[in-house]
Write a protein that holds these residues in place. Sequence first.
Motif, PDB file in Angstrom:
ATOM      1  N   VAL A 233       0.868  -1.183   0.000  1.00  0.00           N
ATOM      2  CA  VAL A 233       0.000   0.000   0.000  1.00  0.00           C
ATOM      3  C   VAL A 233       0.904   1.233   0.000  1.00  0.00           C
ATOM      4  N   ILE A 234       0.794   2.056  -1.025  1.00  0.00           N
ATOM      5  CA  ILE A 234       1.645   3.246  -1.131  1.00  0.00           C
ATOM      6  C   ILE A 234       0.757   4.480  -0.986  1.00  0.00           C
ATOM      7  N   VAL A 235       1.047   5.287   0.034  1.00  0.00           N
ATOM      8  CA  VAL A 235       0.175   6.426   0.367  1.00  0.00           C
ATOM      9  C   VAL A 235       0.999   7.682   0.640  1.00  0.00           C
ATOM     10  N   ASP A 236       0.404   8.835   0.414  1.00  0.00           N
ATOM     11  CA  ASP A 236       1.081  10.062   0.830  1.00  0.00           C
ATOM     12  C   ASP A 236       0.715  10.348   2.300  1.00  0.00           C
ATOM     13  N   GLU A 237       1.325  11.404   2.845  1.00  0.00           N
ATOM     14  CA  GLU A 237       1.124  11.706   4.269  1.00  0.00           C
ATOM     15  C   GLU A 237      -0.355  11.899   4.601  1.00  0.00           C
ATOM     16  N   ALA A 238      -1.074  12.589   3.703  1.00  0.00           N
ATOM     17  CA  ALA A 238      -2.489  12.885   3.976  1.00  0.00           C
ATOM     18  C   ALA A 238      -3.303  11.593   4.023  1.00  0.00           C
ATOM     19  N   ALA A 239      -3.070  10.699   3.087  1.00  0.00           N
ATOM     20  CA  ALA A 239      -3.840   9.444   3.065  1.00  0.00           C
ATOM     21  C   ALA A 239      -3.417   8.529   4.215  1.00  0.00           C
ATOM     22  N   ALA A 240      -2.190   8.752   4.741  1.00  0.00           N
ATOM     23  CA  ALA A 240      -1.690   7.927   5.855  1.00  0.00           C
ATOM     24  C   ALA A 240      -2.103   8.476   7.213  1.00  0.00           C
ATOM     25  N   SER A 241      -2.758   9.655   7.218  1.00  0.00           N
ATOM     26  CA  SER A 241      -2.892  10.401   8.475  1.00  0.00           C
ATOM     27  C   SER A 241      -3.672   9.670   9.571  1.00  0.00           C
ATOM     28  N   ARG A 242      -4.520   8.714   9.199  1.00  0.00           N
ATOM     29  CA  ARG A 242      -5.298   8.020  10.242  1.00  0.00           C
ATOM     30  C   ARG A 242      -4.743   6.639  10.589  1.00  0.00           C
ATOM     31  N   LEU A 243      -3.572   6.318  10.067  1.00  0.00           N
ATOM     32  CA  LEU A 243      -2.974   5.014  10.392  1.00  0.00           C
ATOM     33  C   LEU A 243      -2.357   5.074  11.785  1.00  0.00           C
ATOM     34  N   ARG A 244      -2.664   4.075  12.614  1.00  0.00           N
ATOM     35  CA  ARG A 244      -2.134   4.079  13.985  1.00  0.00           C
ATOM     36  C   ARG A 244      -0.660   3.692  14.024  1.00  0.00           C
ATOM     37  N   ASN A 245      -0.261   2.784  13.109  1.00  0.00           N
ATOM     38  CA  ASN A 245       1.104   2.264  13.163  1.00  0.00           C
ATOM     39  C   ASN A 245       2.041   2.964  12.192  1.00  0.00           C
ATOM     40  N   LYS A 246       1.747   4.203  11.861  1.00  0.00           N
ATOM     41  CA  LYS A 246       2.526   4.783  10.766  1.00  0.00           C
ATOM     42  C   LYS A 246       4.006   4.956  11.103  1.00  0.00           C
ATOM     43  N   ASP A 247       4.352   5.146  12.386  1.00  0.00           N
ATOM     44  CA  ASP A 247       5.770   5.270  12.722  1.00  0.00           C
ATOM     45  C   ASP A 247       6.508   3.970  12.388  1.00  0.00           C
ATOM     46  N   TYR A 248       5.840   2.860  12.661  1.00  0.00           N
ATOM     47  CA  TYR A 248       6.466   1.570  12.361  1.00  0.00           C
ATOM     48  C   TYR A 248       6.634   1.373  10.847  1.00  0.00           C
ATOM     49  N   TYR A 249       5.593   1.718  10.085  1.00  0.00           N
ATOM     50  CA  TYR A 249       5.687   1.550   8.622  1.00  0.00           C
ATOM     51  C   TYR A 249       6.850   2.381   8.077  1.00  0.00           C
ATOM     52  N   ARG A 250       6.955   3.606   8.602  1.00  0.00           N
ATOM     53  CA  ARG A 250       8.013   4.511   8.147  1.00  0.00           C
ATOM     54  C   ARG A 250       9.384   3.923   8.475  1.00  0.00           C
ATOM     55  N   TRP A 251       9.518   3.432   9.699  1.00  0.00           N
ATOM     56  CA  TRP A 251      10.801   2.875  10.156  1.00  0.00           C
ATOM     57  C   TRP A 251      11.157   1.640   9.319  1.00  0.00           C
ATOM     58  N   ALA A 252      10.165   0.781   9.129  1.00  0.00           N
ATOM     59  CA  ALA A 252      10.431  -0.465   8.392  1.00  0.00           C
ATOM     60  C   ALA A 252      10.894  -0.159   6.971  1.00  0.00           C
ATOM     61  N   TYR A 253      10.262   0.826   6.331  1.00  0.00           N
ATOM     62  CA  TYR A 253      10.639   1.120   4.944  1.00  0.00           C
ATOM     63  C   TYR A 253      12.008   1.789   4.880  1.00  0.00           C
ATOM     64  N   ALA A 254      12.277   2.681   5.870  1.00  0.00           N
ATOM     65  CA  ALA A 254      13.576   3.367   5.880  1.00  0.00           C
ATOM     66  C   ALA A 254      14.725   2.381   6.089  1.00  0.00           C
ATOM     67  N   HIS A 255      14.449   1.272   6.771  1.00  0.00           N
ATOM     68  CA  HIS A 255      15.506   0.302   7.054  1.00  0.00           C
ATOM     69  C   HIS A 255      15.381  -0.955   6.196  1.00  0.00           C
ATOM     70  N   LYS A 256      14.646  -0.849   5.122  1.00  0.00           N
ATOM     71  CA  LYS A 256      14.405  -2.042   4.311  1.00  0.00           C
ATOM     72  C   LYS A 256      15.651  -2.391   3.488  1.00  0.00           C
ATOM     73  N   PRO A 257      16.154  -3.607   3.661  1.00  0.00           N
ATOM     74  CA  PRO A 257      17.331  -3.984   2.863  1.00  0.00           C
ATOM     75  C   PRO A 257      16.956  -4.149   1.387  1.00  0.00           C
ATOM     76  N   ALA A 258      17.878  -3.792   0.502  1.00  0.00           N
ATOM     77  CA  ALA A 258      17.599  -3.890  -0.931  1.00  0.00           C
ATOM     78  C   ALA A 258      17.209  -5.297  -1.332  1.00  0.00           C
ATOM     79  N   TRP A 259      17.805  -6.297  -0.630  1.00  0.00           N
ATOM     80  CA  TRP A 259      17.521  -7.686  -1.019  1.00  0.00           C
ATOM     81  C   TRP A 259      16.082  -8.116  -0.728  1.00  0.00           C
ATOM     82  N   GLN A 260      15.387  -7.310   0.053  1.00  0.00           N
ATOM     83  CA  GLN A 260      14.006  -7.694   0.371  1.00  0.00           C
ATOM     84  C   GLN A 260      13.064  -7.444  -0.802  1.00  0.00           C
ATOM     85  N   GLY A 261      13.433  -6.532  -1.706  1.00  0.00           N
ATOM     86  CA  GLY A 261      12.598  -6.253  -2.871  1.00  0.00           C
ATOM     87  C   GLY A 261      11.292  -5.584  -2.489  1.00  0.00           C
ATOM     88  N   ILE A 262      10.468  -5.272  -3.500  1.00  0.00           N
ATOM     89  CA  ILE A 262       9.177  -4.661  -3.167  1.00  0.00           C
ATOM     90  C   ILE A 262       8.107  -5.739  -3.077  1.00  0.00           C
TER      91      ILE A 262
END
Length: 262
Positions: A233-262
Amino acid sequence: MTEVIIVRNEDEAGEIYARCVAGLIKAKPDCVLGLATGSSPLAGYRHLARLVKDEGIDVSGVRGFALDEYAGLDPNHPESYRSVITRTVVEPLGLDPAKVHVPNGNLDTIRDAGHEYDAAIEAAGGVDVQILGIGTDGHIGFNEPGSSLASGTRIKTLTEQTRIDNARFFDGDIDQVPTHCITQGIGTIMKARHLILMAFGDGKAEAVAETVEGGVSSLCPASVLQLHPHATVIVDEAAASRLRNKDYYRWAYAHKPAWQGI
Ligand code: F6R
């Protein structure tokens, strides 16, 4: 878990989609793309067309299946989904039009068209990557709230809300928006090997939160993504605004290894 990627804008989302699909086409030149209309996928199609051109990617074998079509609208009408897919995908990417399919909304044959469409997708080996937008009411394709989560391609009645939302494509006049459609079912969509749903703007925030973090329910058809083994699920900040776990999603993507792929 559904992967959630929070991006700055539609362009960044479009680049992620384009890189993913360009890689797929290189690895599997006769891959099958699931195509959506509406505004959400447009940046993705634009970036993909640029990559195809810049990198000289051979798309002659690529096949495509659109999600839906209005019932009874002339396929040559500029807002028929046949026309929209031709304008936004087939022509800019240089796909072979004979390999890109849109459900047939002709009223004389529409009752059989759904089964035939599902059979054609199956005969093609299934969809590799399906891009999805989401309605403000949580619909995917034209599967409105209450749709069977196991449905195949079939005729559906559009809700008043969807017709209001889509009136912008018909001179702002809801009376010009058809009342019925033929849409890939939720069961059909779920058979695609990878689902990429995009949503932008605060009008989508509630539907996105229901989809990712609510209970799985036909009242929010997109929530079925929680049951898919590979959904992004790819969203901008506005569409993400009601997600409770958004800090985790942000952290997970920022630390995603290249080998994990999309
Ligand atoms: C389009 C489709 C719809 C749209 C949805 C969001 O083929 O099936 O589900 O994806 O209505 O539309 P936009 O992207 O215009 O907000």
